[in-house]
Motif scaffolding. Structure first.
Motif, mmCIF file in Angstrom:
data_model
loop_
_atom_site.group_PDB
_atom_site.id
_atom_site.type_symbol
_atom_site.label_atom_id
_atom_site.label_comp_id
_atom_site.label_asym_id
_atom_site.label_seq_id
_atom_site.Cartn_x
_atom_site.Cartn_y
_atom_site.Cartn_z
ATOM 1 N N ALA A 1 0.849 -1.194 0.000
ATOM 2 C CA ALA A 1 0.000 0.000 0.000
ATOM 3 C C ALA A 1 0.883 1.241 0.000
ATOM 4 O O ALA A 1 2.018 1.223 0.482
ATOM 5 N N GLU A 2 0.365 2.322 -0.534
ATOM 6 C CA GLU A 2 1.069 3.594 -0.468
ATOM 7 C C GLU A 2 0.820 4.177 0.928
ATOM 8 O O GLU A 2 -0.323 4.230 1.392
ATOM 9 N N LEU A 3 1.883 4.594 1.606
ATOM 10 C CA LEU A 3 1.778 5.040 2.995
ATOM 11 C C LEU A 3 2.008 6.533 3.094
ATOM 12 O O LEU A 3 3.021 7.034 2.590
ATOM 13 N N PHE A 4 1.100 7.236 3.762
ATOM 14 C CA PHE A 4 1.208 8.667 3.987
ATOM 15 C C PHE A 4 1.356 8.904 5.487
ATOM 16 O O PHE A 4 0.578 8.374 6.280
ATOM 17 N N HIS A 5 2.334 9.693 5.870
ATOM 18 C CA HIS A 5 2.586 9.969 7.279
ATOM 19 C C HIS A 5 2.884 11.457 7.451
ATOM 20 O O HIS A 5 3.823 11.978 6.848
ATOM 21 N N THR A 6 2.057 12.132 8.252
ATOM 22 C CA THR A 6 2.283 13.555 8.495
ATOM 23 C C THR A 6 3.370 13.720 9.548
ATOM 24 O O THR A 6 3.224 13.257 10.677
ATOM 25 N N ALA B 1 0.840 4.398 -9.186
ATOM 26 C CA ALA B 1 0.508 5.550 -10.019
ATOM 27 C C ALA B 1 -0.851 6.047 -9.554
ATOM 28 O O ALA B 1 -1.605 5.324 -8.903
ATOM 29 N N SER B 2 -1.158 7.312 -9.858
ATOM 30 C CA SER B 2 -2.519 7.783 -9.595
ATOM 31 C C SER B 2 -3.464 7.025 -10.520
ATOM 32 O O SER B 2 -3.078 6.596 -11.613
ATOM 33 N N PRO B 3 -4.713 6.876 -10.103
ATOM 34 C CA PRO B 3 -5.674 6.209 -10.990
ATOM 35 C C PRO B 3 -5.758 6.948 -12.326
ATOM 36 O O PRO B 3 -5.538 8.160 -12.386
ATOM 37 N N PRO B 4 -6.049 6.234 -13.392
ATOM 38 C CA PRO B 4 -6.169 6.895 -14.697
ATOM 39 C C PRO B 4 -7.205 8.017 -14.613
ATOM 40 O O PRO B 4 -8.251 7.862 -13.979
ATOM 41 N N ASP B 5 -6.905 9.127 -15.209
ATOM 42 C CA ASP B 5 -7.815 10.278 -15.244
ATOM 43 C C ASP B 5 -8.014 10.945 -13.891
ATOM 44 O O ASP B 5 -8.861 11.826 -13.750
ATOM 45 N N PHE B 6 -7.274 10.507 -12.869
ATOM 46 C CA PHE B 6 -7.315 11.240 -11.599
ATOM 47 C C PHE B 6 -6.256 12.340 -11.628
ATOM 48 O O PHE B 6 -5.121 12.104 -12.028
ATOM 49 N N TRP B 7 -6.647 13.539 -11.189
ATOM 50 C CA TRP B 7 -5.695 14.658 -11.119
ATOM 51 C C TRP B 7 -5.745 15.297 -9.733
ATOM 52 O O TRP B 7 -6.826 15.592 -9.229
ATOM 53 N N TYR B 8 -4.581 15.465 -9.129
ATOM 54 C CA TYR B 8 -4.503 16.321 -7.944
ATOM 55 C C TYR B 8 -4.743 17.762 -8.395
ATOM 56 O O TYR B 8 -4.152 18.213 -9.386
ATOM 57 N N ASP B 9 -5.605 18.476 -7.656
ATOM 58 C CA ASP B 9 -5.909 19.877 -7.984
ATOM 59 C C ASP B 9 -6.008 20.595 -6.643
ATOM 60 O O ASP B 9 -7.071 20.634 -6.028
ATOM 61 N N GLU C 1 12.797 6.361 -8.092
ATOM 62 C CA GLU C 1 12.543 7.138 -9.302
ATOM 63 C C GLU C 1 11.041 7.317 -9.443
ATOM 64 O O GLU C 1 10.260 6.487 -8.972
ATOM 65 N N ALA C 2 10.654 8.411 -10.100
ATOM 66 C CA ALA C 2 9.230 8.672 -10.281
ATOM 67 C C ALA C 2 9.041 9.635 -11.446
ATOM 68 O O ALA C 2 9.955 10.371 -11.821
ATOM 69 N N THR C 3 7.859 9.595 -12.012
ATOM 70 C CA THR C 3 7.505 10.551 -13.059
ATOM 71 C C THR C 3 6.171 11.193 -12.705
ATOM 72 O O THR C 3 5.194 10.496 -12.419
ATOM 73 N N LEU C 4 6.160 12.524 -12.688
ATOM 74 C CA LEU C 4 4.927 13.274 -12.506
ATOM 75 C C LEU C 4 4.402 13.706 -13.872
ATOM 76 O O LEU C 4 5.179 14.080 -14.757
ATOM 77 N N GLU C 5 3.080 13.657 -14.014
ATOM 78 C CA GLU C 5 2.438 14.091 -15.256
ATOM 79 C C GLU C 5 1.579 15.312 -14.955
ATOM 80 O O GLU C 5 0.932 15.374 -13.901
ATOM 81 N N PRO D 1 2.815 24.467 -8.203
ATOM 82 C CA PRO D 1 1.973 25.569 -7.728
ATOM 83 C C PRO D 1 0.522 25.119 -7.530
ATOM 84 O O PRO D 1 0.060 24.170 -8.179
ATOM 85 N N LYS D 2 -0.169 25.812 -6.644
ATOM 86 C CA LYS D 2 -1.574 25.496 -6.419
ATOM 87 C C LYS D 2 -2.346 25.542 -7.737
ATOM 88 O O LYS D 2 -2.006 26.289 -8.641
ATOM 89 N N ARG D 3 -3.362 24.714 -7.827
ATOM 90 C CA ARG D 3 -4.246 24.663 -8.996
ATOM 91 C C ARG D 3 -3.595 24.078 -10.241
ATOM 92 O O ARG D 3 -4.262 23.963 -11.276
ATOM 93 N N VAL D 4 -2.308 23.726 -10.174
ATOM 94 C CA VAL D 4 -1.688 23.059 -11.321
ATOM 95 C C VAL D 4 -1.997 21.568 -11.210
ATOM 96 O O VAL D 4 -1.505 20.878 -10.308
ATOM 97 N N ARG D 5 -2.824 21.100 -12.113
ATOM 98 C CA ARG D 5 -3.307 19.717 -12.033
ATOM 99 C C ARG D 5 -2.198 18.748 -12.422
ATOM 100 O O ARG D 5 -1.529 18.929 -13.435
ATOM 101 N N HIS D 6 -2.045 17.738 -11.569
ATOM 102 C CA HIS D 6 -0.959 16.788 -11.797
ATOM 103 C C HIS D 6 -1.343 15.429 -11.232
ATOM 104 O O HIS D 6 -2.266 15.301 -10.433
ATOM 105 N N ARG D 7 -0.626 14.422 -11.660
ATOM 106 C CA ARG D 7 -0.820 13.078 -11.157
ATOM 107 C C ARG D 7 0.526 12.351 -11.146
ATOM 108 O O ARG D 7 1.482 12.800 -11.782
ATOM 109 N N VAL D 8 0.572 11.262 -10.409
ATOM 110 C CA VAL D 8 1.777 10.437 -10.405
ATOM 111 C C VAL D 8 1.653 9.457 -11.562
ATOM 112 O O VAL D 8 0.758 8.597 -11.575
#
Lengths: 110, 110
Positions: free
Chosen positions: B21-26, B44-52, B65-69, B87-94
């Motif tokens: 699993a992908e683990l997130f820790h604050t 990877a992020s789910p297909p067609d999912f974008w962080y916004d 290694e990783a690639t951001l789209e 930057p904020k509002r720049v839509r991106h995914r892994v």
């Protein structure tokens, strides 16, 4: 603001003309935080020098080894990947670093 | 607040029961910033999912290694030590990560 890769790989030592000097580079700064990249080459703080900061500081050792000394007598030894928070006003100094020590320091201004 | 070494070395993969699993820790959070440690295992992020996001985000790849789209078609490939600000509002995914990818993400809330 663009999203391009920022210049400089943070895990690699720079080929700086000031070879052997400790290098401080501010990666980002806002009214609330400052993020700093520090490359050490075996540096220690001067004897009897203590950092005594207005800000909480989060520190991550990215590479190498280092030991922080605290005014209460405590010593904290770090290897790459270790991290800790140094609360404001907690007096500390760098006791030693390895030749290839690289730090990330996040200062919380408020 | 104490200055003891924080638990968990940020460069080592945890032996978490949720293997894979992908683990997130604050690591720390204030009204102004959030610092997050993320361990990926080829996710990877789910297909067609974008962080916004509402917040500027600074990202450092600590390991792997990783690639951001990006939604404008851009691709940014990172190796360990590479960093960038999204930057904020720049839509991106892994787009992809290696099996052993570890990230540090700093969110600037204001």
């Amino acid at each position: 603001m663009k999203y391009e890769l920022s210049p400089g790989n943070l895990l690699q030592k720079s080929e700086d003309p000031r070879a052997g000097a400790e290098l401080f580079h501010t990666l980002l700064e806002s009214p609330y935080v400052k993020l700093e990249h520090i490359i050490s080459h075996g540096q220690a703080s001067p004897p009897d020098f203590w950092y005594d900061q207005d800000e909480d500081e989060w520190v991550l050792l990215l590479r190498g080894e280092a030991t922080l000394e605290f005014a209460d007598g405590g010593m904290v030894r770090l290897t790459a990947g270790d991290h800790l928070t140094v609360p404001k006003r907690v007096r500390h100094r760098v006791h030693r670093t390895s030749e290839d020590a690289i730090w990330l320091a996040l200062f919380l201004k408020v």
